[in-house]
Design a protein around this motif. Structure first.
Motif, mmCIF file in Angstrom:
data_model
loop_
_atom_site.group_PDB
_atom_site.id
_atom_site.type_symbol
_atom_site.label_atom_id
_atom_site.label_comp_id
_atom_site.label_asym_id
_atom_site.label_seq_id
_atom_site.Cartn_x
_atom_site.Cartn_y
_atom_site.Cartn_z
ATOM 1 N N HIS A 223 0.817 -1.211 0.000
ATOM 2 C CA HIS A 223 0.000 0.000 0.000
ATOM 3 C C HIS A 223 0.853 1.264 0.000
ATOM 4 O O HIS A 223 0.312 2.367 -0.087
ATOM 5 C CB HIS A 223 -0.916 0.019 1.230
ATOM 6 C CG HIS A 223 -2.073 -0.919 1.134
ATOM 7 N ND1 HIS A 223 -3.240 -0.606 0.471
ATOM 8 C CD2 HIS A 223 -2.241 -2.181 1.602
ATOM 9 C CE1 HIS A 223 -4.085 -1.623 0.548
ATOM 10 N NE2 HIS A 223 -3.503 -2.592 1.233
ATOM 11 N N GLY A 224 2.148 1.114 0.178
ATOM 12 C CA GLY A 224 3.035 2.277 0.191
ATOM 13 C C GLY A 224 2.872 3.168 1.407
ATOM 14 O O GLY A 224 3.138 4.369 1.329
ATOM 15 N N PHE A 225 2.480 2.614 2.551
ATOM 16 C CA PHE A 225 2.302 3.450 3.737
ATOM 17 C C PHE A 225 3.630 3.710 4.446
ATOM 18 O O PHE A 225 4.427 2.805 4.673
ATOM 19 C CB PHE A 225 1.292 2.827 4.708
ATOM 20 C CG PHE A 225 -0.131 2.988 4.248
ATOM 21 C CD1 PHE A 225 -0.649 4.243 3.922
ATOM 22 C CD2 PHE A 225 -0.955 1.883 4.127
ATOM 23 C CE1 PHE A 225 -1.953 4.392 3.488
ATOM 24 C CE2 PHE A 225 -2.266 2.013 3.692
ATOM 25 C CZ PHE A 225 -2.768 3.267 3.373
ATOM 26 N N SER A 226 3.821 4.968 4.786
ATOM 27 C CA SER A 226 5.072 5.420 5.396
ATOM 28 C C SER A 226 5.078 5.172 6.907
ATOM 29 O O SER A 226 4.074 4.741 7.489
ATOM 30 C CB SER A 226 5.226 6.919 5.151
ATOM 31 O OG SER A 226 4.205 7.592 5.868
ATOM 32 N N GLN A 227 6.204 5.503 7.489
ATOM 33 C CA GLN A 227 6.349 5.427 8.954
ATOM 34 C C GLN A 227 5.322 6.303 9.666
ATOM 35 O O GLN A 227 4.844 5.964 10.746
ATOM 36 C CB GLN A 227 7.763 5.873 9.314
ATOM 37 C CG GLN A 227 8.052 5.935 10.788
ATOM 38 C CD GLN A 227 9.492 6.336 11.036
ATOM 39 O OE1 GLN A 227 10.422 5.666 10.617
ATOM 40 N NE2 GLN A 227 9.668 7.452 11.715
ATOM 41 N N GLN A 228 4.997 7.445 9.038
ATOM 42 C CA GLN A 228 3.987 8.349 9.591
ATOM 43 C C GLN A 228 2.628 7.649 9.690
ATOM 44 O O GLN A 228 1.920 7.769 10.679
ATOM 45 C CB GLN A 228 3.872 9.539 8.628
ATOM 46 C CG GLN A 228 2.939 10.634 9.067
ATOM 47 C CD GLN A 228 3.712 11.706 9.801
ATOM 48 O OE1 GLN A 228 4.941 11.670 9.841
ATOM 49 N NE2 GLN A 228 3.004 12.633 10.391
ATOM 50 N N GLU A 229 2.314 6.868 8.643
ATOM 51 C CA GLU A 229 0.980 6.266 8.562
ATOM 52 C C GLU A 229 0.882 4.954 9.329
ATOM 53 O O GLU A 229 -0.143 4.669 9.958
ATOM 54 C CB GLU A 229 0.626 6.065 7.088
ATOM 55 C CG GLU A 229 0.436 7.408 6.407
ATOM 56 C CD GLU A 229 0.689 7.376 4.904
ATOM 57 O OE1 GLU A 229 -0.069 8.033 4.190
ATOM 58 O OE2 GLU A 229 1.635 6.700 4.458
ATOM 59 N N VAL A 230 1.933 4.157 9.250
ATOM 60 C CA VAL A 230 1.984 2.913 10.042
ATOM 61 C C VAL A 230 3.223 3.024 10.920
ATOM 62 O O VAL A 230 4.309 2.574 10.553
ATOM 63 C CB VAL A 230 2.051 1.663 9.139
ATOM 64 C CG1 VAL A 230 2.120 0.391 9.986
ATOM 65 C CG2 VAL A 230 0.847 1.594 8.208
ATOM 66 N N PRO A 231 3.094 3.647 12.082
ATOM 67 C CA PRO A 231 4.274 3.945 12.885
ATOM 68 C C PRO A 231 4.945 2.729 13.514
ATOM 69 O O PRO A 231 6.130 2.792 13.844
ATOM 70 C CB PRO A 231 3.766 4.906 13.955
ATOM 71 C CG PRO A 231 2.289 4.776 13.967
ATOM 72 C CD PRO A 231 1.870 4.275 12.625
ATOM 73 N N ILE A 232 4.205 1.628 13.682
ATOM 74 C CA ILE A 232 4.801 0.454 14.333
ATOM 75 C C ILE A 232 4.631 -0.748 13.404
ATOM 76 O O ILE A 232 3.530 -1.278 13.242
ATOM 77 C CB ILE A 232 4.141 0.182 15.704
ATOM 78 C CG1 ILE A 232 4.176 1.452 16.560
ATOM 79 C CG2 ILE A 232 4.831 -0.992 16.419
ATOM 80 C CD1 ILE A 232 3.143 1.487 17.659
ATOM 81 N N LEU A 233 5.724 -1.139 12.782
ATOM 82 C CA LEU A 233 5.699 -2.241 11.822
ATOM 83 C C LEU A 233 6.515 -3.394 12.395
ATOM 84 O O LEU A 233 7.682 -3.234 12.725
ATOM 85 C CB LEU A 233 6.303 -1.777 10.494
ATOM 86 C CG LEU A 233 6.529 -2.856 9.430
ATOM 87 C CD1 LEU A 233 5.224 -3.515 9.029
ATOM 88 C CD2 LEU A 233 7.205 -2.248 8.206
ATOM 89 N N MET A 234 5.861 -4.534 12.496
ATOM 90 C CA MET A 234 6.541 -5.703 13.057
ATOM 91 C C MET A 234 6.426 -6.854 12.065
ATOM 92 O O MET A 234 5.414 -6.974 11.361
ATOM 93 C CB MET A 234 5.860 -6.054 14.393
ATOM 94 C CG MET A 234 6.370 -7.299 15.071
ATOM 95 S SD MET A 234 5.447 -8.728 14.464
ATOM 96 C CE MET A 234 6.147 -10.012 15.468
#
Ligand SMILES: *Cc1c(COP(=O)(O)O)cnc(C)c1O
Length: 388
Positions: A223-234
């Protein structure tokens, strides 16, 4: 104290077809496994890209054992944080487009640790009902107010988020690709809701990482979501990457908070450095070998088409996880056994892993399967009258 109560409970599990047994594997992980003296075609593994037994990954592991030994020697904050751990963290931060990443020894511990580091009793956590057990346990153990929303239902989440609350921070948590259903979280809606309500969003993409997205960046990258949009990626290393361990990626403040506060990070031995070395190689193969994702998608499409023709109840999934819904525990177990008789390893998944009356055959694919093997599985499913 006698264990009679425990024994009675075990007998009850057998009666309900909920008793689980471990099968001893006598071969390397892969699409062909040796169990009880028979070779079976394996449709149950999470080694979606076929990297667990890859020569380059194995070579990296062995070479690193020669250089750095077997155990890491200590926890990361003591003296267990080796250079290769640090390099893998940098690789992951760069690949995911996040400021930083931190390794965890397992995905289960990562999920417990993230929520432990971020939440207190003054906070609130909303989770998809079908989230992985480690996410649900992490939310419950955090002490924050805990609510579950209906599966993949952003309207239900919105309703919860509109309820007035005195919570300091609100965290929304979801699997990216759901582990027992194979479907995806409604990510754009989750991002819109969390952005609007100034809540944090955490995505566990254990089953999407490596499989979805052009370079295998997973659902969030797709989806191209950035750190701003998905702040916690695991995500984890034990599935598509074929190794072991996990990571979290996000802002510098997030990662440093986890390092300072997550008990399942601080009080545990660091991953063996050789595992980090193997995972670095595996990550490069994952990114570069796009043929693995293409082949996987071709196998999945072929299976779905065939399953539909047979009238099988396959779930709406584009991932490597293609469950066939059965319902009864007993029938799911019988079908799994019948498939095994015909030379296929397909595990029956039962409660409490899935909700009551939704027992299923969890069929998973690997880039190393051949089209003919998918055909053979479809024929076997037809033979067993799974659609009856
Ligand atoms: C497998 C899995 C985990 C746990 O990861 P481990 O490294 O095996 O402990 C966490 N979340 C999801 C969604 C998983 O599928």
């Amino acid at each position: 104290m006698a264990f009679t109560q425990l024994s009675a409970h075990l007998v009850e599990l057998v009666a309900q077809d909920l008793y689980r047994t471990r099968q001893i594997i006598d071969s390397a992980p892969g699409v062909h496994v040796q169990i009880a003296g028979r070779q079976l075609i394996n449709f149950s593994s999470n080694d979606y890209l076929g990297l667990a037994n890859h020569p380059q990954v194995k070579h990296a592991f062995k070479a690193a054992v020669d250089d750095f030994g077997v155990g890491s020697g200590a926890a990361h904050l003591v003296c267990g944080h080796h250079r290769v751990h640090h390099e893998l963290e940098n690789d992951l931060a760069e690949f995911t487009g996040r400021e930083r990443a931190v390794l965890f020894s397992t995905g289960f511990m990562a999920n417990l640790g993230i929520m432990n580091a971020l939440l207190t009793r003054k906070d609130c956590v909303f989770e998809d009902r079908l989230n992985h057990a480690s996410l649900l346990d992490g939310g419950l153990a955090s002490g924050a107010r805990f609510k579950r929303y209906r599966h993949a239902d952003s309207h239900d989440l919105k309703r919860l988020m509109l309820t007035p609350s005195t919570a300091n921070t609100t965290l929304v948590v979801s699997d990216g690709v759901f582990s027992m259903d194979g479907d995806c979280a409604p990510l754009p809606q989750l991002v819109a809701l969390t952005t609007h309500h100034q809540a944090w969003l955490m995505i566990d993409d254990a089953h999407g990482f490596g499989v979805l997205g052009e370079q295998g960046g997973g659902l969030v990258a797709q989806h191209g979501f950035s750190q701003q949009e998905v702040p916690i990626l695991m995500a984890t290393f034990g599935k598509a990457l074929g190794t072991f361990g996990a990571f979290v990626a996000g802002s510098d403040a997030l990662i440093e908070t986890i390092i300072q506060r997550a008990r399942s990070y601080i009080y545990t031995t660091a991953l063996p450095p050789a595992l980090a070395a193997a995972t670095r190689v595996s990550l490069q193969l994952m990114i570069n070998d796009s043929w693995r994702r293409q082949k996987l998608q071709a196998l999945i499409a072929h299976f779905r088409q065939g399953a539909e023709q047979l009238g099988l109840s396959v779930a709406p999934s584009q991932s490597a996880i293609q469950p066939i819904m059965i319902g009864s525990n007993q029938r799911a177990v019988e079908l799994s056994a019948a498939l095994r008789e015909q030379g296929f390893w397909v595990s029956a998944i039962r409660p409490p892993t899935v909700p009551t009356n939704t027992a299923r055959l969890r069929v998973t694919f690997s880039a190393l399967h051949e089209l003919a093997e998918v055909e053979a599985l479809l024929a076997a499913l037809d033979n067993c009258r799974v659609n009856a």
